[in-house]
Design an enzyme around this catalytic site. Structure first.
Site, PDB file in Angstrom:
ATOM      1  N   ASP A   1     -14.907  -3.961  12.978  1.00  0.00           N
ATOM      2  CA  ASP A   1     -14.943  -2.523  12.649  1.00  0.00           C
ATOM      3  C   ASP A   1     -16.307  -2.200  12.048  1.00  0.00           C
ATOM      4  O   ASP A   1     -17.281  -2.889  12.314  1.00  0.00           O
ATOM      5  CB  ASP A   1     -13.835  -2.233  11.635  1.00  0.00           C
ATOM      6  CG  ASP A   1     -14.203  -2.803  10.267  1.00  0.00           C
ATOM      7  OD1 ASP A   1     -14.158  -2.051   9.289  1.00  0.00           O
ATOM      8  OD2 ASP A   1     -14.581  -3.980  10.211  1.00  0.00           O
TER       9      ASP A   1
ATOM     10  N   ASP B   1     -10.067  -4.454   1.953  1.00  0.00           N
ATOM     11  CA  ASP B   1      -9.593  -3.857   0.695  1.00  0.00           C
ATOM     12  C   ASP B   1     -10.656  -3.995  -0.398  1.00  0.00           C
ATOM     13  O   ASP B   1     -10.888  -3.072  -1.185  1.00  0.00           O
ATOM     14  CB  ASP B   1      -8.275  -4.516   0.254  1.00  0.00           C
ATOM     15  CG  ASP B   1      -7.114  -4.109   1.177  1.00  0.00           C
ATOM     16  OD1 ASP B   1      -6.097  -4.823   1.202  1.00  0.00           O
ATOM     17  OD2 ASP B   1      -7.247  -3.103   1.904  1.00  0.00           O
TER      18      ASP B   1
ATOM     19  N   PHE C   1     -11.229  -8.213  12.655  1.00  0.00           N
ATOM     20  CA  PHE C   1     -11.258  -6.989  13.455  1.00  0.00           C
ATOM     21  C   PHE C   1     -12.640  -6.362  13.342  1.00  0.00           C
ATOM     22  O   PHE C   1     -13.050  -5.975  12.239  1.00  0.00           O
ATOM     23  CB  PHE C   1     -10.169  -6.035  12.969  1.00  0.00           C
ATOM     24  CG  PHE C   1      -8.888  -6.752  12.704  1.00  0.00           C
ATOM     25  CD1 PHE C   1      -8.403  -6.908  11.415  1.00  0.00           C
ATOM     26  CD2 PHE C   1      -8.213  -7.371  13.740  1.00  0.00           C
ATOM     27  CE1 PHE C   1      -7.256  -7.636  11.166  1.00  0.00           C
ATOM     28  CE2 PHE C   1      -7.057  -8.103  13.503  1.00  0.00           C
ATOM     29  CZ  PHE C   1      -6.578  -8.244  12.211  1.00  0.00           C
TER      30      PHE C   1
ATOM     31  N   ASP D   1      -9.713 -11.015   6.581  1.00  0.00           N
ATOM     32  CA  ASP D   1     -10.205  -9.692   6.988  1.00  0.00           C
ATOM     33  C   ASP D   1      -9.581  -8.584   6.138  1.00  0.00           C
ATOM     34  O   ASP D   1     -10.282  -7.739   5.568  1.00  0.00           O
ATOM     35  CB  ASP D   1      -9.878  -9.467   8.466  1.00  0.00           C
ATOM     36  CG  ASP D   1     -10.231  -8.063   8.896  1.00  0.00           C
ATOM     37  OD1 ASP D   1      -9.521  -7.125   8.489  1.00  0.00           O
ATOM     38  OD2 ASP D   1     -11.233  -7.897   9.604  1.00  0.00           O
TER      39      ASP D   1
ATOM     40  N   HIS E   1       0.857  -1.196   0.000  1.00  0.00           N
ATOM     41  CA  HIS E   1       0.000   0.000   0.000  1.00  0.00           C
ATOM     42  C   HIS E   1       0.889   1.240   0.000  1.00  0.00           C
ATOM     43  O   HIS E   1       1.853   1.322   0.774  1.00  0.00           O
ATOM     44  CB  HIS E   1      -0.914   0.015   1.240  1.00  0.00           C
ATOM     45  CG  HIS E   1      -2.062  -0.943   1.125  1.00  0.00           C
ATOM     46  ND1 HIS E   1      -3.134  -0.712   0.305  1.00  0.00           N
ATOM     47  CD2 HIS E   1      -2.281  -2.139   1.708  1.00  0.00           C
ATOM     48  CE1 HIS E   1      -3.989  -1.726   0.400  1.00  0.00           C
ATOM     49  NE2 HIS E   1      -3.490  -2.608   1.247  1.00  0.00           N
TER      50      HIS E   1
HETATM   51  N1  LIG Z   1     -11.587  -5.104   9.857  1.00  0.00           N
HETATM   52  C1  LIG Z   1     -10.740  -4.183   9.375  1.00  0.00           C
HETATM   53  N2  LIG Z   1     -10.960  -2.893   9.670  1.00  0.00           N
HETATM   54  C2  LIG Z   1     -10.088  -1.994   9.154  1.00  0.00           C
HETATM   55  C3  LIG Z   1      -8.993  -2.333   8.358  1.00  0.00           C
HETATM   56  C4  LIG Z   1      -8.337  -1.110   8.038  1.00  0.00           C
HETATM   57  C5  LIG Z   1      -7.146  -0.923   7.164  1.00  0.00           C
HETATM   58  N3  LIG Z   1      -6.204  -2.001   7.255  1.00  0.00           N
HETATM   59  C6  LIG Z   1      -5.181  -2.013   6.233  1.00  0.00           C
HETATM   60  C7  LIG Z   1      -4.125  -2.966   6.605  1.00  0.00           C
HETATM   61  C8  LIG Z   1      -4.213  -4.075   5.882  1.00  0.00           C
HETATM   62  C9  LIG Z   1      -5.347  -4.016   4.978  1.00  0.00           C
HETATM   63  O1  LIG Z   1      -4.973  -4.489   3.704  1.00  0.00           O
HETATM   64  C10 LIG Z   1      -5.722  -2.552   4.925  1.00  0.00           C
HETATM   65  O2  LIG Z   1      -5.029  -1.965   3.854  1.00  0.00           O
HETATM   66  C11 LIG Z   1      -9.049  -0.087   8.657  1.00  0.00           C
HETATM   67  N4  LIG Z   1     -10.085  -0.653   9.307  1.00  0.00           N
HETATM   68  C12 LIG Z   1     -11.186  -0.041  10.030  1.00  0.00           C
HETATM   69  O3  LIG Z   1     -12.158   0.317   9.041  1.00  0.00           O
HETATM   70  C13 LIG Z   1     -12.764   1.564   9.405  1.00  0.00           C
HETATM   71  C14 LIG Z   1     -12.285   2.598   8.412  1.00  0.00           C
HETATM   72  O4  LIG Z   1     -13.021   2.410   7.216  1.00  0.00           O
HETATM   73  P1  LIG Z   1     -12.968   3.617   6.141  1.00  0.00           P
HETATM   74  O5  LIG Z   1     -13.535   4.847   6.880  1.00  0.00           O
HETATM   75  O6  LIG Z   1     -13.806   3.144   5.002  1.00  0.00           O
HETATM   76  O7  LIG Z   1     -11.492   3.814   5.788  1.00  0.00           O
HETATM   77  C15 LIG Z   1     -12.255   1.890  10.797  1.00  0.00           C
HETATM   78  O8  LIG Z   1     -13.050   1.240  11.759  1.00  0.00           O
HETATM   79  C16 LIG Z   1     -10.871   1.243  10.767  1.00  0.00           C
HETATM   80  O9  LIG Z   1     -10.395   0.938  12.070  1.00  0.00           O
HETATM   81  C17 LIG Z   1      -8.777  -3.707   8.073  1.00  0.00           C
HETATM   82  O10 LIG Z   1      -7.824  -4.125   7.367  1.00  0.00           O
HETATM   83  N5  LIG Z   1      -9.686  -4.589   8.599  1.00  0.00           N
END
Ligand SMILES: Nc1nc2c(c(CN[C@H]3C=C[C@H](O)[C@@H]3O)cn2[C@@H]2O[C@H](COP(=O)(O)O)[C@@H](O)[C@H]2O)c(=O)[nH]1
Length: 365
Positions: A268, A342, A266, A337, A78
């Site tokens: 979210d 992504d 996670f 996840d 990224h």
């Molecule tokens: N379950 C889960 N939640 C994740 C991520 C990530 C980013 N992870 C990076 C690392 C490796 C991956 O390849 C991603 O490039 C952010 N979030 C959550 O999402 C929300 C933000 O959303 P939006 O406002 O649309 O950007 C917020 O609660 C944030 O904490 C994830 O991976 N998994």
């Protein structure tokens, strides 16, 4: 006394009557997140999971992950994620996951909080990463814990500058973010020789141990709730911190853990939306219409806990189905996840957002 405490009490009594000591201190650490998620799923009436769609989604996800060669390396690919395999990346990831919450806005695309960096406007999670990179470029040591604890140097004004917006909307929950930094800075200085590396070393390469250590020592990582009278743990930011370390360092060095597969999805607000779009998860009519109306759901409300718990369990079911298809697949809940997050962002980018994500304002995710 809660059920949990009664269980422990009875267990210790039983052990004593059998002449065994208290709980084996050498037992491997457990976070209880997956166990709690199954409990929530078994007792949910407003969120349901669908096995037929889960089986179909497992086929699709496995094929797409294999086609893209999706693994830990995708993390560093990224544009904004740090690339160096050293302590500065450890501190970057800790800072990022300390603040990795609540970016959503009711403003339109042009008006919502955004950060311009490397000639691109970043929103959501990426706006946080961009703000940290921008601050480092401006010689502000925003990823150094001792800086956060020093209110002379690290004034609220400096932090407002770090998180300044390129639109009229400021970053959501700025004051809560400042509070997280101050608390974490103080604890790391007082208990971990001012170094996140010491914190990681104290967990002795156990992912579950590091998650539990964060939840125990930092209130701002203690992401849990009460469902049907029972304490349930989600520990989303503690878990994603471990997962980001593991991915950024390709499972080596600071990212080496002997129990990484104990980390769950996670909980979210983005991945549940993707699970719904895949047909894996569905909501009762009152909950469904509340989400579609963008009406807020209180942090800790049963509906919120059901969405979070069932999402964790849905990814566990996906993981099991994928391994039935390909027993030797190098895939765990983390990679599923990351892939779903992504994918959700790609679909949002392409304007394919189906159901809105749920609106809960909190520091937990
Ligand atoms: N379950 C889960 N939640 C994740 C991520 C990530 C980013 N992870 C990076 C690392 C490796 C991956 O390849 C991603 O490039 C952010 N979030 C959550 O999402 C929300 C933000 O959303 P939006 O406002 O649309 O950007 C917020 O609660 C944030 O904490 C994830 O991976 N998994």
């Amino acid at each position: 006394m809660s059920d949990d405490e009664v269980d422990h009490e009875l267990l210790d009594l039983l052990r004593k009557s059998l002449g065994l000591g208290p709980g084996d201190p050498n037992a491997p650490p457990e976070t209880k997140v997956l166990q709690n998620a199954e409990f929530i799923y078994d007792n949910s009436i407003d969120v349901a999971l669908d096995m037929r769609h889960t089986k179909l989604a497992a086929i699709q996800i496995l094929a797409q992950m294999q086609e893209r060669g999706y693994g830990t390396r995708a993390w560093s690919e990224h544009q904004l994620h740090p690339k160096s395999k050293d302590e500065s990346t450890v501190h970057f990831i800790f800072t990022m996951d300390l603040l990795n919450f609540s970016f959503w806005s009711e403003k339109s695309g042009e008006e919502r909080f955004a950060v311009t960096y490397q000639e691109k406007r970043w929103t959501g999670y990426w706006s946080l990463v961009a703000a940290l990179q921008r601050a480092l470029d401006e010689e502000i040591p925003i990823t150094t814990p001792s800086f956060w604890a020093d209110e002379e140097e690290c004034t609220d004004e400096v932090l407002q500058k770090v998180f300044r917006s390129d639109t009229d909307e400021e970053i959501p929950m700025l004051q809560e973010r400042i509070k997280c930094l101050r608390e974490a800075g103080q604890i790391i200085e007082e208990e971990f020789d001012s170094s996140v590396v010491t914190l990681i070393e104290d967990a002795k390469q156990s992912a579950a141990g590091l998650v539990n250590l964060l939840a125990e020592r930092f209130t701002c990582f203690r992401d849990e709730g009460k469902f049907e009278g029972k304490k349930v743990r989600f520990l989303k930011r503690a878990q994603i911190f471990v997962a980001d370390l593991w991915a950024a360092f390709d499972g080596e060095g600071y990212g080496e853990f002997n129990d990484i597969d104990k980390i769950t999805m996670f909980a979210d607000y983005r991945v549940p939306q993707m699970l719904h779009s895949l047909g894996c998860m569905s909501f009762s009519p009152p909950l469904d219409s509340r989400i579609r109306r963008h009406d807020p759901i209180q942090s800790g409300h049963s509906w919120e806990l059901q969405i979070r718990g069932c999402s964790i369990w849905a990814v566990e079911l996906l993981r099991r189905e994928i391994l039935k298809l390909q027993p030797d697949a190098k895939i765990n809940a983390i990679l599923i996840d990351f892939f779903l997050y992504d994918l959700a962002k790609e679909r949002e980018e392409a304007g394919e957002e189906a159901i809105p994500h749920h609106r809960t304002r909190s520091i937990w995710y």
